[in-house]
Design a protein around this motif. Structure first.
Motif, PDB file in Angstrom:
ATOM      1  N   SER A 199     -89.761  57.388 132.726  1.00  0.00           N
ATOM      2  CA  SER A 199     -87.757  57.846 133.195  1.00  0.00           C
ATOM      3  C   SER A 199     -86.865  56.843 132.978  1.00  0.00           C
ATOM      4  O   SER A 199     -86.005  56.934 133.020  1.00  0.00           O
ATOM      5  N   THR A 200     -87.324  55.163 132.760  1.00  0.00           N
ATOM      6  CA  THR A 200     -86.879  54.205 132.033  1.00  0.00           C
ATOM      7  C   THR A 200     -85.649  54.436 131.203  1.00  0.00           C
ATOM      8  O   THR A 200     -85.939  54.812 129.462  1.00  0.00           O
ATOM      9  N   ALA A 201     -84.315  54.592 131.126  1.00  0.00           N
ATOM     10  CA  ALA A 201     -83.527  54.582 130.350  1.00  0.00           C
ATOM     11  C   ALA A 201     -83.463  53.135 129.386  1.00  0.00           C
ATOM     12  O   ALA A 201     -83.853  52.032 129.692  1.00  0.00           O
ATOM     13  N   GLN A 237     -78.534  56.215 126.817  1.00  0.00           N
ATOM     14  CA  GLN A 237     -78.319  56.873 128.072  1.00  0.00           C
ATOM     15  C   GLN A 237     -79.791  57.782 128.366  1.00  0.00           C
ATOM     16  O   GLN A 237     -80.145  58.225 129.258  1.00  0.00           O
ATOM     17  N   GLN A 238     -80.357  57.949 127.401  1.00  0.00           N
ATOM     18  CA  GLN A 238     -81.988  58.068 127.031  1.00  0.00           C
ATOM     19  C   GLN A 238     -83.061  57.799 128.011  1.00  0.00           C
ATOM     20  O   GLN A 238     -82.971  56.310 127.901  1.00  0.00           O
ATOM     21  N   ASP A 260     -87.645  60.698 126.847  1.00  0.00           N
ATOM     22  CA  ASP A 260     -86.935  62.220 126.077  1.00  0.00           C
ATOM     23  C   ASP A 260     -86.668  61.663 124.545  1.00  0.00           C
ATOM     24  O   ASP A 260     -86.483  61.926 123.870  1.00  0.00           O
ATOM     25  N   ALA A 261     -86.720  59.869 124.411  1.00  0.00           N
ATOM     26  CA  ALA A 261     -86.256  59.585 123.240  1.00  0.00           C
ATOM     27  C   ALA A 261     -87.254  59.696 122.580  1.00  0.00           C
ATOM     28  O   ALA A 261     -87.219  59.275 121.189  1.00  0.00           O
ATOM     29  N   GLY A 262     -88.457  59.431 122.522  1.00  0.00           N
ATOM     30  CA  GLY A 262     -89.997  60.127 121.514  1.00  0.00           C
ATOM     31  C   GLY A 262     -90.075  59.349 120.879  1.00  0.00           C
ATOM     32  O   GLY A 262     -90.643  59.159 119.694  1.00  0.00           O
ATOM     33  N   LEU A 263     -89.616  58.029 121.552  1.00  0.00           N
ATOM     34  CA  LEU A 263     -90.253  56.491 120.933  1.00  0.00           C
ATOM     35  C   LEU A 263     -91.720  56.696 120.922  1.00  0.00           C
ATOM     36  O   LEU A 263     -92.644  57.001 121.572  1.00  0.00           O
TER      37      LEU A 263
END
Length: 524
Positions: A42-44, A74-75, A79-82
């Motif tokens: 959950s870290t941006a 901001q993701q 969410d960024a899917g890295l």
């Protein structure tokens, strides 16, 4: 990097959720240096960049994919899917911004002189105006220099400097030798020692023998006698009971104040009445400048004022686009009356910061291609209110990757959105552009421009040609300056004395202190 690649779905330890499981993100510079940053799903990404910058000891402009495309900071990491098996690339920032640590470049003699600064001294950037910079050095607060004579100082370089004694409540301190306090000496004498009674941000209040409650800045003083750390379980406190908060009684910039009951101000009332509430604009020694609704820039003595709690201040009708307003009785508008008459009502067509543009019957922007009559928020009162429009958020991004979110409404012009973004980013923006580089019509409202709010607006930084000391005139293609002609006539030449965001103050032979928009001026 594949857009479908996801963070590895490892099984968390028993009793540990995926949200709190500690992951390791590798952040790599183009030079090959890298660092591992602990994070959770959950870290941006913006927080990961900031932590990487701290660990590497370098300012980072942005995180990018392997192909050089930017990431949405901001993701969250999830969410960024890295793909955490691959390092994130980071770009080092080389431009100087407000808040950076800087020093004068080695071998350079500053154009405006050293003052009390020495070669190698490190200070924090306070403000940037065009090609000039103001820096708070430990020995010289508010030092002025040229931006191209400064260089960034990495955090690791600062750590090599000898640590400074910690200034805390109870310390005995004095003003550093050679320093002139920004708020003035008051009754305090150079070399005089006093006890710190409160610290708020960079401001310190000290009791000395000559003056009790004297205010100065943290970087202007040094410790003469330190206080030891308090033991756990402070003496005299029942650690089983919560401590009580102390109410601040000293007055600071930004506070709401009024003249003390029963006091007649030493410098006179002006247009202020007993009980009026205003905001402190500046403090110089024992004097204070306050912006009252009926008198902006009113001057008084600090010991004749008292703090007003926010809940005591009467609520003012909110001035928004569409409101019908008039100038408050007894107020002389800072930008002049123009063709407007006292008591005349008009409709608010735009609000930008503390500035308001109004269309009245006597002066309107509808028929003459100008923006209407300009005034300050505190000079007006609402005659007929309107329901405020719902707020929307517009993201404005620079080509460097920096971005900011601007809260606005559908009826706000793109020009005002640019001005708000420039203020938040603390840079001068020349224009907003489409993704293909073509310009917007900034006179349009956000709704009329038909902008997709899911995509950021691109902004171009202006290399401002104007600086303090330049000779300028109003451009020939400007029919009526936004703030009016005043006593100035077309073709008059004047000298720039101050630049504040989009506005410049100019001394013309016919009018000293004339205010105009930078875009309306040109070099002579």
């Amino acid at each position: 990097m594949s857009e479908t690649a996801r963070a590895p779905e490892t099984e968390p330890a028993e009793g540990v959720s995926l949200e709190t499981q500690i992951l390791t993100v590798t952040v790599s510079l183009l030079s090959g240096r890298s660092v591992q940053v602990p994070a959770t799903a959950s870290t941006a990404l913006g927080e990961i960049r900031e932590e990487a910058a701290r660990l590497l000891g370098v300012p980072l402009a942005s995180l990018v994919h392997a192909d050089g495309s930017g990431v949405d900071e901001q993701q969250t990491l999830a969410d960024a899917g890295l793909d955490l098996g691959q390092p994130l690339q980071a770009l080092v920032r080389t431009t100087i911004e407000v808040g950076d640590l800087v020093k004068v470049e080695d071998g350079v003699t500053p154009s405006y002189g050293w003052g009390q600064v020495k070669a190698g001294d490190v200070g924090k950037v306070h403000s940037i105006e065009g090609r000039n910079v103001s820096v708070h050095f430990p020995t010289h607060s508010g030092w002025s220099g040229k931006l191209d004579e400064m260089e960034l100082v990495q955090a690791k370089e600062v750590r090599k400097q000898p640590p400074k004694s910690t200034i805390d409540v109870g310390c005995i301190v004095k003003v550093r030798e050679g320093v002139t306090p920004r708020y003035g000496w008051g009754d305090v004498k150079p070399g005089e020692c006093g006890k710190v009674v409160s610290i708020s941000g960079d401001n310190v209040v000290i009791n000395t023998e000559s003056q009790s409650g004297w205010s100065c800045r943290l970087d202007e003083i040094e410790v003469v006698e330190a206080v030891g750390p308090e033991p756990e379980g402070r003496a005299g406190l029942d650690v089983g009971q919560p401590p009580q908060a102390l109410v601040r009684t000293t007055i600071e910039v930004g506070d709401l104040v009024k003249v003390q009951d029963g006091v007649t101000p030493s410098y006179g009332w002006g247009q202020v009445k007993a009980g009026d509430i205003g905001k402190v604009h500046s403090i110089q020694g024992g004097n204070v400048s306050v912006h009252f609704p009926g008198n902006s820039g009113w001057s008084g003595k600090l010991d004749e004022m008292e703090l007003v709690q926010a809940q005591e201040a009467p609520e003012r009708s909110e001035i928004v686009v569409g409101c019908i307003v008039k100038v408050r009785d007894g107020v002389t508008p800072r930008y002049g009356w123009g063709d407007v008459k006292p008591g005349e009502c008009g409709k608010v067509v735009s609000v930008s910061g503390d500035n308001v543009v109004i269309n009245t019957e006597s002066q309107s922007g509808l028929s003459r291609g100008i923006r209407g009559w300009s005034a300050r928020l505190e000079e007006l009162e609402v005659v007929e209110a309107v329901s405020p429009e719902p707020e929307v958020t517009v993201k404005v991004a620079l080509l460097s990757g920096r971005s900011v979110e601007v809260s606005t409404t559908a009826s706000t012009s793109l020009r005002e959105i640019r001005a708000k973004a420039a203020h938040l980013l603390d840079v001068r923006l020349s224009k907003l552009v489409h993704a293909d580089g073509s310009m917007f019509d900034e006179t349009q409202s956000l709704a009329d421009a038909g902008i997709d709010l899911r995509e950021p607006l691109q902004a171009v930084v202006r290399n401002c040609e104007l600086q303090v000391g330049d000779m300028v005139r109003v451009r020939d293609d400007v029919e009526n300056p936004r703030h009016g002609w005043g006593s100035v006539q077309r073709g008059d030449h004047g000298r720039v004395t101050a630049i504040n965001e989009e506005n410049a103050t100019v001394n013309f032979p016919s009018q000293s202190g004339w205010a105009g928009n930078i875009d309306e001026l040109e070099l002579c």
